[in-house]
Scaffold this active site. Structure first.
Site, short mmCIF file in Angstrom:
data_model
loop_
_atom_site.label_atom_id
_atom_site.label_comp_id
_atom_site.label_asym_id
_atom_site.label_seq_id
_atom_site.Cartn_x
_atom_site.Cartn_y
_atom_site.Cartn_z
N GLU A 1 102.64 -12.73 -42.92
CA GLU A 1 102.34 -13.97 -44.02
C GLU A 1 103.49 -15.25 -44.16
O GLU A 1 102.89 -16.15 -44.30
CB GLU A 1 102.10 -13.40 -45.90
CG GLU A 1 101.08 -11.96 -45.24
CD GLU A 1 101.42 -11.12 -46.90
OE1 GLU A 1 102.68 -10.59 -47.11
OE2 GLU A 1 100.18 -11.48 -47.70
N ALA B 1 101.27 -6.97 -47.55
CA ALA B 1 102.64 -7.71 -47.74
C ALA B 1 103.23 -7.51 -45.95
O ALA B 1 104.54 -7.86 -47.04
CB ALA B 1 102.93 -6.78 -47.99
N PHE C 1 99.23 -14.05 -50.61
CA PHE C 1 98.62 -12.75 -52.06
C PHE C 1 99.45 -13.74 -52.86
O PHE C 1 100.37 -13.03 -54.03
CB PHE C 1 99.41 -11.03 -51.25
CG PHE C 1 99.31 -10.26 -52.61
CD1 PHE C 1 97.82 -9.65 -51.73
CD2 PHE C 1 100.12 -9.75 -53.63
CE1 PHE C 1 97.53 -8.74 -52.73
CE2 PHE C 1 99.59 -8.88 -54.07
CZ PHE C 1 98.71 -8.69 -53.89
N ARG D 1 96.41 -12.98 -46.91
CA ARG D 1 97.53 -13.86 -46.74
C ARG D 1 98.39 -15.00 -47.30
O ARG D 1 98.66 -16.24 -47.37
CB ARG D 1 97.53 -15.04 -44.97
CG ARG D 1 98.34 -14.48 -44.15
CD ARG D 1 97.80 -14.76 -42.99
NE ARG D 1 99.23 -15.08 -41.18
CZ ARG D 1 97.82 -14.67 -40.16
NH1 ARG D 1 97.16 -15.50 -40.54
NH2 ARG D 1 99.38 -14.55 -39.19
N GLU E 1 91.49 -5.52 -48.27
CA GLU E 1 92.49 -4.13 -48.85
C GLU E 1 92.12 -3.80 -50.03
O GLU E 1 92.28 -2.63 -49.28
CB GLU E 1 94.18 -5.50 -48.87
CG GLU E 1 95.34 -4.76 -49.51
CD GLU E 1 96.29 -5.04 -50.15
OE1 GLU E 1 95.79 -6.40 -49.72
OE2 GLU E 1 97.38 -5.14 -50.94
N PHE F 1 93.18 -9.69 -42.87
CA PHE F 1 93.39 -11.25 -43.79
C PHE F 1 94.07 -10.80 -44.86
O PHE F 1 93.61 -12.53 -46.18
CB PHE F 1 93.08 -12.95 -43.69
CG PHE F 1 93.17 -12.75 -42.04
CD1 PHE F 1 93.99 -13.56 -41.03
CD2 PHE F 1 92.14 -13.23 -40.85
CE1 PHE F 1 94.05 -13.64 -40.01
CE2 PHE F 1 91.95 -13.19 -40.35
CZ PHE F 1 93.22 -13.59 -39.15
N GLN G 1 91.83 -2.51 -44.11
CA GLN G 1 93.57 -2.39 -44.12
C GLN G 1 94.14 -1.53 -44.81
O GLN G 1 94.82 -0.89 -44.96
CB GLN G 1 94.78 -4.25 -44.90
CG GLN G 1 93.79 -4.80 -44.00
CD GLN G 1 93.94 -5.90 -44.51
OE1 GLN G 1 93.19 -7.39 -45.64
NE2 GLN G 1 95.13 -7.18 -44.89
N ARG H 1 103.37 -11.76 -57.20
CA ARG H 1 104.32 -12.94 -56.02
C ARG H 1 104.01 -14.18 -56.53
O ARG H 1 105.40 -15.38 -56.07
CB ARG H 1 103.08 -12.58 -55.35
CG ARG H 1 103.85 -13.19 -53.46
CD ARG H 1 103.62 -12.13 -52.77
NE ARG H 1 103.56 -10.99 -52.31
CZ ARG H 1 104.91 -10.97 -51.97
NH1 ARG H 1 105.85 -11.40 -51.37
NH2 ARG H 1 105.62 -9.16 -51.03
#
Ligand code: MTE
Ligand code: LUZ
Ligand code: MOS
Length: 797
Positions: A741, A538, A371, A369, A259, A255, A224, A337
Site C-alpha cells: 500500500e 494492510a 485503507f 489500498r 477483503e 486491492f 482476500q 487509519r
C-alpha cells in the site's frame, strides 16, 4: 512414490562447499509470470464446471431507499431456464455479511438501502438466462420509495453516522489546541473535497459453491479473506465451520475490494448450492459489480491551521467526513487509519482531529489500498501546499521544515514514537537524482514565457504505518511439507492477488532449506489447511506469512540437520543446508532429496507448521493511543506535469520515485508494486471520478466507458523508480518491509504538481481551489477561480 532405497553418503571429496546461490533478495519473476502472460493462469471462472452446474444472478434494488413489500416470484420462475429464486427469507442462518457490525444484509430485508442492493437471486441453467431474469427486478419488486439521503454533509448535519464519532487530540501547548491556534502568527482555514475510487480488479467478484456428500460445502472464491468467507457462509447457512471449506488459488486483483465484500457473492452461491444440492456459480458482470459493491471512501475535510513564518504547523484542527455508505463494513478501522495518517511525515505539536462516518443511501465503502491512510495524509499535504503559497515559499521547504525530528518532535499524535525515520536522507537522495532545484528554476522560466501551457512540479513524502490497526489480525500460520522426491509444498494463510506473495514466501522457504526456488511451490490458500487466517491486507502478507513459513521451515531444517549430523557424527549445529545439499564442516555433503529420504526411513516428521504474531503492538480504541504499527515504510516522489489551461488536458512529463522496502525480498516484485501503486494513486487523484445521480442515487460511472482508470499510455517514458537502500530496524523477515500500500501515496505528487501548474496561471500567492480528482473539468474550474476577475483573452479572440 515407492519406498526409497537406503541413501548413501556421497564420497567425501569436495574441499569446500560452493558459494550458496542466494534466493532471497533476488529479482526473480513472479511464480505465475509465464501463466499470466500466456493466459494459462486459472482464475475462479476457469475451473472446470461439473455436469449439472447452475448459475446465479442477483436482482438489484432500482431505488436508493424504499420499503420492500414483496416479489413476484412466479413471474421470475416462469422465465426461460430459471430453476429457483431465493430471497432473504430462504436463509437458514443469519442474513449478514457485516465484517465488524452485524448491519449488512446478504439479501435485502424489508428496507432497501441503496440503488444496486441485491434483493433476490435467480438460479438458472445458464448465466445468460439467470441474468435476463434478474434484470426484471424493477418489474417484479413491489416497492414503496422513500426519500434518499445522498449527500455526505447533509447526513452529517443530521448526525446519522454508521458508528459514533472518533476524536484524536494531542496538545503540547498547556492551553490546548485552541490556544495554540489562537497564538499562532498565521491562521488559515479551508475545505478540501476528495473523491472515492473503484478497485477495478481485472477479475470481478466471483464464487463457485460445490455441495459435498456430507452436507458440507466447498467454495472456490476470489477473496482476500478465505477464513471470513468460511465463517460468514457457515453463519448464513447454519453450518459448523468444519463443514465449509474455502479455497482461493489466486485473484486477478483485489486491492481491498475482496477483503470483506467477496462475502455477499460467497453467501449467495453457497445458499443456492445448499438448497438445490447442485454446484452454483455467481459471477456478476462489471456494471453490477460496480453497483453492488463499495470502494474507497470519498472524504470532505474542513480545516484550520496555525503556523509560523517558516510554515511550521503549530496547531491543526481537522474535521474529516468519510463516506461510509449504507453500513459500517470496514469503515471504523478505515477512519482510524485516516486519523493515524494525518501526520504523514510531520510533527504536529497540537492537533485535534474529528472523524465522522455519515450514512448515505449508497454502496457501503470498504478497503482500498491504503485503507484511509491516503485520505488522511493527503489533506495535510494540501494544507502544507496552501500554507507555502500563502507565505510565498516553495512547498518543498515547508514540508522539510515540518518533518519529524528527534526528542519531542518524534511523537505521533497517537503516541507512537517515530524511531526508524529515513526521510531526511531519502529526500536528499531523491532531490539530487531528480534535479529538483534545477527543474524548479527551469519550470518557472518556462511558465513566464508560456501564457497558456503551464508546467508544475511537486515533491511529496510518505510515511505509512505497517500492521493491522486491529491488533488480533496481526497473526499468521503456515504448513510446509517435504515430499520424498525432495520437492517442498508450502501452504500459508495469505492469498495471492498478483502482488507476488507466493513468490516471496517460497523464496523465504527455499532460502531456509538451502534450495532453489523451483524446488518449492505454494499451493492454493485453503481454510482446511491453515485455520482462522487473517485477511491478506494492510500490506502485511509477506511480513506475517513469510515469518510463519520461515518458522515452519526452520523447524524442518533443524530436524533434517540432526539426521545428517547423526550420520556424519558431527554436532547438528555444524551442519549447513545450502545449494541443495546438507554440508558437514569438512565438506562431506548429501543431496537434499537423499537427506529427506534418510529422514523418512528414520521416521522423522517431514512436515511442520509455523505461527507468527507481530510483537509489541498495543492500541486503546477509546483514546486512540498506543503502538498500532510495528514500523513505518517511507518513500518520496517528484512529479512534473504540463497542463493545457485552455482544455484542462495534461500529461505527466516525468516522475521520480524513491521508496523504502527495507532489505527487499525481491526487488523486481517490489519495483512492480511501487510503480503500480503510484499509477493507481495518480488515477485516483486525477481521472477516476465517481458520479451518483443527484435524484435517483444511481451510480452513473459504473463501467470503463465512464469511469476512467489510467492506462499504459498515461505512464510517462521518464519514470525513474528506485528502492532506497535500507534494512528494517525491526526483526522482520530478512529485514524487509511491506510494500503493497505505501507507494500509492507517491501519486500525491501528481495532484500537487497539477495544483502547482494551476497556480502558475494565476497571480502570485493564489490558492487553486482544486478538488480531487483533478479531472479536466475540475482543473478548468480551478483555473477560472485563480484567473478571475480578469482572465486574459484567449488567443485569437
Ligand atoms: N498488487 C496487485 N497486483 N494486486 C492487488 O490486488 N492489492 C494491494 C497490494 N498490491 C494488490 C496489489 C493491497 S490493497 C494490499 S493490502 C496488498 O497488496 C496485499 O498484499 P501483501 O500484504 O502481500 O502486500
Ligand atoms: N486495519 C488495517 C484493518 O489497518 N488494514 C486493514 O486492511 C484492516 N482490515 C480489517 C480490519 N482492520
Ligand atoms: Mo489492502 S486495502 O489492505 O486489501
Amino acid at each position: 512414490m515407492s519406498t526409497p532405497t537406503a541413501p548413501r553418503n556421497t564420497p567425501q571429496t569436495p574441499p569446500a562447499p560452493p558459494e550458496a546461490t542466494p534466493v532471497v533478495g533476488q529479482p526473480l519473476p513472479h511464480e505465475s509470470a509465464t501463466l499470466h502472460v500466456t493466459g494459462r493462469a486459472a482464475y475462479c471462472d476457469d475451473l472446470p464446471e461439473p455436469v449439472g452446474t447452475l448459475h446465479a444472478a442477483l436482482g438489484l434494488s432500482p431505488v436508493a431507499h424504499g420499503r420492500l413489500h414483496g416479489l413476484d416470484r412466479e413471474r421470475l420462475l416462469a422465465q426461460p431456464g430459471v430453476v429457483a429464486v431465493f430471497t432473504a427469507a430462504d436463509l437458514p442462518g443469519e442474513n449478514n455479511v457485516g465484517p465488524i457490525l452485524h448491519d449488512d444484509p446478504i439479501l435485502a430485508d424489508g428496507t432497501l438501502r441503496y440503488l444496486g442492493q441485491p434483493v433476490f437471486a435467480v438460479v438458472a441453467h445458464s448465466r445468460e438466462a439467470a441474468r435476463r431474469a434478474a434484470a426484471l427486478a424493477s418489474q417484479v419488486l413491489h416497492i414503496e420509495p422513500l426519500p434518499a439521503q445522498l449527500d455526505l454533509r447533509a447526513a452529517h448535519a443530521a448526525q446519522d453516522w454508521v458508528v459514533p464519532p472518533m476524536h484524536l487530540t494531542r496538545a503540547t501547548h498547556p492551553g490546548g489546541v485552541d490556544q495554540a491556534l489562537a497564538e499562532a502568527p498565521h491562521q488559515l482555514t479551508g475545505h478540501f473535497s476528495l473523491g472515492g475510487q473503484e478497485q477495478f480488479y481485472l477479475e470481478g467478484q466471483i464464487s463457485f459453491a460445490l455441495p459435498q456428500d456430507d452436507g458440507g460445502l466447498l467454495l472456490h472464491c476470489s477473496t482476500q479473506h478465505p477464513s471470513e468467507m468460511q465463517a460468514l457462509v457457515g453463519h448464513a447457512l447454519g453450518l459448523p465451520l468444519h463443514a465449509v471449506q474455502v479455497s482461493c488459488r489466486r485473484m486477478g486483483g483485489g486491492f481491498g475490494g475482496k477483503e470483506s465484500q467477496s462475502a455477499l457473492f460467497a453467501c449467495v452461491a453457497a445458499l443456492a448450492a445448499q438448497r438445490l444440492n447442485r454446484p452454483v456459480k455467481l459471477r456478476p458482470d462489471r456494471d453490477d459489480d460496480f453497483l453492488i459493491t463499495g470502494r474507497r471512501h470519498g472524504f470532505e475535510f474542513d480545516w484550520t491551521a496555525g503556523f509560523d513564518d517558516q510554515g511550521r504547523l503549530l496547531a491543526l484542527e481537522i474535521t474529516l467526513l468519510g463516506q461510509a455508505g449504507h453500513s459500517a463494513d470496514l469503515s471504523p478501522p478505515v477512519m482510524t487509519r485516516a486519523l493515524c495518517h494525518v501526520d504523514n511525515a510531520y510533527w504536529l505539536p497540537n492537533v485535534a482531529l474529528h472523524g465522522y462516518l455519515p450514512r448515505t443511501h449508497t454502496q457501503s465503502n470498504t478497503a482500498f489500498r491504503g485503507f484511509g491512510g491516503p485520505q488522511g495524509a493527503l489533506v495535510t499535504e494540501v494544507i502544507l501546499d496552501t500554507v507555502a503559497r500563502h507565505l510565498g515559499l516553495d512547498p518543498l521547504a515547508v514540508r522539510q521544515a515540518n518533518y519529524y525530528g528527534v526528542g519531542e518532535r518524534h511523537l505521533t499524535p497517537y503516541g507512537q514514537p517515530v524511531v526508524d525515520n529515513v526521510l531526511e536522507p531519502l529526500t536528499n537522495e531523491l532531490l539530487t537524482s531528480s534535479a529538483y532545484a534545477r527543474r524548479r528554476a527551469e519550470i518557472a522560466a518556462f511558465n513566464v514565457g508560456s501564457p497558456w501551457v503551464k508546467r508544475g512540479l511537486a515533491f511529496s513524502p510518505v510515511k505509512f504505518g505497517i500492521s493491522f490497526n486491529v491488533n488480533h489480525y496481526n497473526q499468521a500460520g503456515a504448513l510446509v511439507h517435504c515430499y520424498l522426491d525432495g520437492s517442498v509444498l508450502v501452504n500459508h494463510g495469505g492469498t495471492e492477488m498478483g502482488q507476488g506473495l507466493n513468490t516471496k514466501v517460497a523464496q523465504v522457504v527455499a532460502h531456509t532449506l538451502g534450495l532453489r526456488l523451483d524446488q518449492v511451490r505454494c499451493s492454493a490458500t485453503d481454510t482446511s489447511k491453515v485455520a482462522n487466517t487473517s485477511a491478506t491486507a494492510a500490506s502485511t502478507g509477506a511480513d506475517l506469512n513469510g515469518k510463519a513459513a520461515q518458522v515452519a521451515a526452520l523447524a524442518l531444517r533443524e530436524r533434517l540437520c540432526a539426521v545428517a549430523a547423526q550420520g556424519w557424527g558431527v554436532p547438528a549445529s555444524e551442519v549447513q543446508l545450502h545449494s541443495g545439499h546438507a554440508w558437514a564442516p569438512d565438506g562431506r555433503h548429501l543431496a537434499w532429496a537423499l537427506l529427506v529420504q534418510q529422514a523418512y526411513l528414520a521416521r522423522v516428521q517431514l512436515w511442520a507448521d509455523g505461527f507468527y504474531a507481530t510483537p509489541g503492538l498495543h492500541w486503546d480504541r477509546q483514546t486512540l493511543t498506543g503502538r498500532p504499527f510495528y514500523y513505518f515504510a517511507y518513500g518520496a516522489a517528484v512529479s512534473e506535469v504540463e497542463l493545457d489551461t485552455l482544455t484542462g488536458e495534461w500529461t505527466l512529463r516525468r516522475a521520480d520515485l524513491l521508496h523504502d522496502v527495507g532489505a527487499s525480498l525481491n526487488p523486481a516484485l517490489d519495483i512492480g508494486q511501487v510503480e503500480g501503486a503510484f499509477v493507481q494513486g495518480m488515477g485516483w487523484l486525477t481521472s477516476e471520478e465517481l458520479v451518483w445521480h443527484p435524484v435517483s442515487g444511481k451510480l452513473l460511472t459504473h463501467a470503463p466507458s465512464t469511469y476512467k482508470i489510467p492506462t499504459a499510455g498515461d505512464v510517462p517514458d521518464a519514470l525513474h523508480t528506485r528502492l532506497f537502500q535500507n534494512r528494517n530496524a525491526e526483526d522482520t523477515v530478512h529485514r524487509s518491509k511491506a510494500v503493497g500500500e505505501p507507494p500509492l501515496l507517491l501519486g500525491f505528487s501528481v495532484f500537487l504538481a497539477l495544483r502547482d501548474a494551476v497556480a502558475a496561471a494565476g497571480p502570485a500567492g493564489c490558492q487553486p481551489p482544486l478538488r480531487a480528482p483533478a479531472t479536466p473539468e475540475s482543473l478548468l474550474n480551478a483555473l477560472d477561480a485563480v484567473r478571475s476577475p480578469a482572465p486574459p483573452a484567449a488567443p485569437g479572440v
